[in-house]
Design a protein around this motif. Structure first.
Motif, PDB file in Angstrom:
ATOM      1  N   GLU A 194      21.952 -17.694 -85.766  1.00  0.00           N
ATOM      2  CA  GLU A 194      22.828 -16.632 -86.250  1.00  0.00           C
ATOM      3  C   GLU A 194      23.981 -16.405 -85.272  1.00  0.00           C
ATOM      4  O   GLU A 194      23.796 -16.390 -84.058  1.00  0.00           O
ATOM      5  N   GLN A 195      25.167 -16.245 -85.814  1.00  0.00           N
ATOM      6  CA  GLN A 195      26.356 -16.053 -84.985  1.00  0.00           C
ATOM      7  C   GLN A 195      26.282 -14.698 -84.286  1.00  0.00           C
ATOM      8  O   GLN A 195      25.964 -13.684 -84.901  1.00  0.00           O
ATOM      9  N   PRO A 196      26.557 -14.644 -82.969  1.00  0.00           N
ATOM     10  CA  PRO A 196      26.512 -13.361 -82.265  1.00  0.00           C
ATOM     11  C   PRO A 196      27.586 -12.412 -82.807  1.00  0.00           C
ATOM     12  O   PRO A 196      28.635 -12.857 -83.278  1.00  0.00           O
ATOM     13  N   PRO A 197      27.341 -11.107 -82.751  1.00  0.00           N
ATOM     14  CA  PRO A 197      28.271 -10.129 -83.330  1.00  0.00           C
ATOM     15  C   PRO A 197      29.703 -10.269 -82.825  1.00  0.00           C
ATOM     16  O   PRO A 197      30.649 -10.151 -83.596  1.00  0.00           O
TER      17      PRO A 197
ATOM     18  N   ALA B 164      31.237  -2.469 -75.717  1.00  0.00           N
ATOM     19  CA  ALA B 164      31.107  -3.685 -74.913  1.00  0.00           C
ATOM     20  C   ALA B 164      31.239  -4.935 -75.778  1.00  0.00           C
ATOM     21  O   ALA B 164      31.833  -5.935 -75.364  1.00  0.00           O
ATOM     22  N   THR B 165      30.697  -4.883 -76.996  1.00  0.00           N
ATOM     23  CA  THR B 165      30.792  -6.023 -77.909  1.00  0.00           C
ATOM     24  C   THR B 165      32.232  -6.237 -78.357  1.00  0.00           C
ATOM     25  O   THR B 165      32.731  -7.365 -78.411  1.00  0.00           O
ATOM     26  N   ALA B 166      32.919  -5.136 -78.676  1.00  0.00           N
ATOM     27  CA  ALA B 166      34.321  -5.227 -79.081  1.00  0.00           C
ATOM     28  C   ALA B 166      35.176  -5.772 -77.942  1.00  0.00           C
ATOM     29  O   ALA B 166      36.055  -6.613 -78.148  1.00  0.00           O
ATOM     30  N   ALA B 167      34.899  -5.305 -76.718  1.00  0.00           N
ATOM     31  CA  ALA B 167      35.654  -5.766 -75.557  1.00  0.00           C
ATOM     32  C   ALA B 167      35.436  -7.255 -75.319  1.00  0.00           C
ATOM     33  O   ALA B 167      36.369  -7.995 -74.982  1.00  0.00           O
ATOM     34  N   LYS B 168      34.205  -7.721 -75.535  1.00  0.00           N
ATOM     35  CA  LYS B 168      33.907  -9.137 -75.334  1.00  0.00           C
ATOM     36  C   LYS B 168      34.660  -9.990 -76.349  1.00  0.00           C
ATOM     37  O   LYS B 168      35.150 -11.085 -76.023  1.00  0.00           O
ATOM     38  N   ALA B 169      34.784  -9.505 -77.572  1.00  0.00           N
ATOM     39  CA  ALA B 169      35.515 -10.245 -78.604  1.00  0.00           C
ATOM     40  C   ALA B 169      36.991 -10.377 -78.228  1.00  0.00           C
ATOM     41  O   ALA B 169      37.574 -11.471 -78.305  1.00  0.00           O
ATOM     42  N   LEU B 170      37.602  -9.273 -77.809  1.00  0.00           N
ATOM     43  CA  LEU B 170      39.014  -9.316 -77.441  1.00  0.00           C
ATOM     44  C   LEU B 170      39.229 -10.162 -76.193  1.00  0.00           C
ATOM     45  O   LEU B 170      40.251 -10.865 -76.069  1.00  0.00           O
ATOM     46  N   THR B 171      38.289 -10.126 -75.270  1.00  0.00           N
ATOM     47  CA  THR B 171      38.393 -10.957 -74.066  1.00  0.00           C
ATOM     48  C   THR B 171      38.342 -12.443 -74.429  1.00  0.00           C
ATOM     49  O   THR B 171      39.094 -13.257 -73.886  1.00  0.00           O
ATOM     50  N   THR B 172      37.478 -12.793 -75.364  1.00  0.00           N
ATOM     51  CA  THR B 172      37.375 -14.179 -75.820  1.00  0.00           C
ATOM     52  C   THR B 172      38.695 -14.641 -76.436  1.00  0.00           C
ATOM     53  O   THR B 172      39.186 -15.742 -76.154  1.00  0.00           O
TER      54      THR B 172
END
Length: 300
Positions: free
Chosen positions: A3-6, A44-52
């Motif tokens: 499953e794809q991570p959030p 934290a999840t949203a921040a990780k997405a934008l960082t990616t």
């Protein structure tokens, strides 16, 4: 497939919005807080997405302005998006509705099933309302009529009603999406009406009576079928099968019968040695024959 991570679902969604042109170079990307709110994830999840996205060069940070779409050339759509089509989207939505009910249908759920960004769906369907109409038409399009047309109006009406019933059995949610008084201009749905009406073409009936018979029979099948989805939803909500639910209500029904205030009901119940086995398929056939017997008084 894992499953794809959030956070990667968010990354793919924003990539898709950029690829579709919704977000253009220089446009501001939603903030971390807005992304968290839109996708229902932690900051934290949203921040990780934008960082990616920032690390791969898709977006960049502008001082005192925020995160914007990078001015670099937008990457081509992933291959998984290139194979996306209206039919695939409709079938994915139907699969979800068949397995989980209408409430499970969201554009995000469909995108997740197809492993594509949510916004990529909107290049093929306008909105959820448009999608549900396409789902209904596809369900009616799945109905199979016999090549050898049975003789006689009654046999043809029976085939039509049972074909409609079988379609609801495969896709019970359809019965909740087809209003009786506001017919939908859907090609496959109208073909069903045409096939049903053709059963009466040789009868000496006026057009209004023909429509009355068609609508009455269609409405009967739809109305009975609406209980299929209702029962599935009730079982999902309570965790009880129909028989288990009846068992849980036995004491209450026994008390009502013993009260002496329901003499006709109590008398009938006591005569049912083995009880009453509620079966929608049996009830459908009973009602169908009763309707056809009534129509015979008009047609013949």
């Amino acid at each position: 497939m894992l499953e794809q991570p959030p956070y990667m679902r968010i990354v793919d969604d924003i990539r898709g919005r950029i690829a579709s042109g919704e977000l253009r170079p220089g446009d501001r990307v939603p903030s971390t807080r807005q992304v968290a709110k839109d996708f229902g994830v932690a900051l934290a999840t949203a921040a990780k997405a934008l960082t990616t996205l920032r690390m791969e060069g898709t977006v960049q940070t502008e001082p005192r302005f925020g995160t914007i779409v990078s001015s670099r050339t937008v990457k081509p759509r992933p291959l998984k998006e290139q194979g996306l089509s209206k039919e695939r989207i409709v079938r994915a939505a139907m699969d979800i509705a068949d397995g989980e009910g209408l409430e499970a249908i969201t554009m995000r759920a469909i995108a997740h099933k197809l492993d594509v960004p949510t916004m990529s769906l909107y290049r093929h369907v306008a909105n959820k309302e448009d999608l549900t109409l396409l789902m209904v038409d596809a369900a009616f399009g799945d109905a199979v009529y016999p090549d050898d047309v049975p003789p006689g109006w009654r046999a043809r009406l029976e085939v039509s009603a049972r074909t409609q019933w079988a379609m609801y059995r495969r896709h019970p949610w359809v019965a909740l999406l087809v209003p009786l008084g506001r017919p939908l201009p859907l090609p496959n749905m109208i073909k069903h009406a045409d096939w049903m009406m053709s059963a009466l073409q040789d009868a000496d009936l006026d057009p209004v009576t023909t429509f009355h018979i068609h609508i009455t029979l269609y409405g009967y099948v739809r109305g009975t079928a609406s209980n299929l989805e209702a029962e599935a939803q009730a079982q999902a909500d309570t965790g009880l099968t129909e028989d288990e639910w009846m068992d849980s209500q036995e004491a209450a029904f026994t008390a009502l019968i013993a009260s002496g205030e329901l003499p006709s009901y109590s008398s009938l119940i006591t005569k049912l040695v083995d009880g009453y086995d509620f079966d929608l398929d049996v009830l459908f056939e009973f009602g169908l024959q009763a309707l056809l017997n009534g129509f015979a008084q008009i047609v013949e």
